[in-house]
Design a protein around this motif. Structure first.
Motif, PDB file in Angstrom:
ATOM      1  N   VAL A   5       0.639  -1.552  -0.053  1.00  0.00           N
ATOM      2  CA  VAL A   5       0.524  -0.082  -0.214  1.00  0.00           C
ATOM      3  C   VAL A   5       0.823   1.797   0.240  1.00  0.00           C
ATOM      4  O   VAL A   5       1.699   1.502   0.805  1.00  0.00           O
ATOM      5  N   GLU A   6       0.432   1.620  -1.354  1.00  0.00           N
ATOM      6  CA  GLU A   6       2.037   3.019  -1.235  1.00  0.00           C
ATOM      7  C   GLU A   6       0.970   4.357  -0.762  1.00  0.00           C
ATOM      8  O   GLU A   6      -0.666   4.564  -1.713  1.00  0.00           O
ATOM      9  N   SER A   7       1.459   5.212  -0.685  1.00  0.00           N
ATOM     10  CA  SER A   7       0.543   6.615  -0.565  1.00  0.00           C
ATOM     11  C   SER A   7       1.431   7.817  -0.495  1.00  0.00           C
ATOM     12  O   SER A   7       2.499   7.852  -0.766  1.00  0.00           O
ATOM     13  N   GLY A   8       0.776   8.825  -0.937  1.00  0.00           N
ATOM     14  CA  GLY A   8       1.865  10.424  -0.691  1.00  0.00           C
ATOM     15  C   GLY A   8       2.248  11.494  -1.642  1.00  0.00           C
ATOM     16  O   GLY A   8       3.154  11.737  -1.731  1.00  0.00           O
ATOM     17  N   GLY A  10       1.901  13.403  -5.510  1.00  0.00           N
ATOM     18  CA  GLY A  10       1.703  14.213  -6.201  1.00  0.00           C
ATOM     19  C   GLY A  10       2.553  15.316  -6.875  1.00  0.00           C
ATOM     20  O   GLY A  10       3.559  14.646  -7.337  1.00  0.00           O
ATOM     21  N   LEU A  20       6.088  10.302   1.287  1.00  0.00           N
ATOM     22  CA  LEU A  20       5.885   8.665   0.263  1.00  0.00           C
ATOM     23  C   LEU A  20       5.803   7.591   1.449  1.00  0.00           C
ATOM     24  O   LEU A  20       6.501   7.467   2.268  1.00  0.00           O
ATOM     25  N   SER A  21       4.556   6.692   1.496  1.00  0.00           N
ATOM     26  CA  SER A  21       4.885   6.393   2.492  1.00  0.00           C
ATOM     27  C   SER A  21       4.303   4.818   1.819  1.00  0.00           C
ATOM     28  O   SER A  21       3.622   4.556   1.322  1.00  0.00           O
ATOM     29  N   CYS A  22       4.859   3.752   3.101  1.00  0.00           N
ATOM     30  CA  CYS A  22       5.028   2.058   1.744  1.00  0.00           C
ATOM     31  C   CYS A  22       4.416   1.460   3.123  1.00  0.00           C
ATOM     32  O   CYS A  22       5.484   1.143   3.977  1.00  0.00           O
ATOM     33  N   THR A  77       6.261  -0.201   8.055  1.00  0.00           N
ATOM     34  CA  THR A  77       5.803   0.915   7.283  1.00  0.00           C
ATOM     35  C   THR A  77       7.708   1.940   6.623  1.00  0.00           C
ATOM     36  O   THR A  77       8.396   1.813   7.831  1.00  0.00           O
ATOM     37  N   CYS A  95       7.463   1.680  -4.570  1.00  0.00           N
ATOM     38  CA  CYS A  95       8.695   1.067  -2.826  1.00  0.00           C
ATOM     39  C   CYS A  95       8.670  -0.809  -3.018  1.00  0.00           C
ATOM     40  O   CYS A  95       7.877  -1.545  -4.172  1.00  0.00           O
ATOM     41  N   ILE A 109       3.723   5.317  -7.232  1.00  0.00           N
ATOM     42  CA  ILE A 109       2.620   6.338  -7.264  1.00  0.00           C
ATOM     43  C   ILE A 109       3.925   7.498  -7.789  1.00  0.00           C
ATOM     44  O   ILE A 109       4.948   7.121  -7.801  1.00  0.00           O
TER      45      ILE A 109
END
Length: 115
Positions: A5-8, A10, A20-22, A77, A95, A109
């Protein structure tokens, strides 16, 4: 299928920051290393930062001093703090998690830096 699950990601202006987080799913055990790679259009995928369990982080030459990798062991994470972003940092960031049995990759991402 195991999914990271990657996010952050843009869009940010040059000089700005993103984080970024994973997160690794609980099904991945015995994590040996976590890290980030990136791939810009027309270029090969390259190492951004990585951290082995119990080891010191390593960084790609192009981002040294600007990016910081960290890990929350309690939640498996990994984070990538990206400061002083430049247009050449524009890429899809992936990631990667390494277990004793195989490697896992996130779907990627997008990070876009405008000048």
């Amino acid at each position: 299928q195991v999914q990271l699950v990657e996010s952050g990601g843009g869009l940010v202006q040059a000089g700005g920051s993103l984080r970024l987080s994973c997160a690794a799913p609980r099904s991945i055990t015995g994590i040996k290393a976590m890290g980030w790679y990136r791939q810009a259009p027309g270029k090969q995928r390259e190492l951004v930062a990585a951290m082995a369990s119990g080891g010191n982080p390593i960084y790609g030459d192009s981002i040294k001093g600007r990016f910081t990798i960290s890990r929350n062991r309690a939640y498996d994470t990994t984070f990538l703090q990206m400061d002083n972003l430049k247009p050449e940092d524009t890429a899809v960031y992936y990631c990667k998690i390494v277990s004793p049995w195989r490697e896992f990759w996130g779907q990627g991402i997008q990070v876009a830096v405008s000048s």
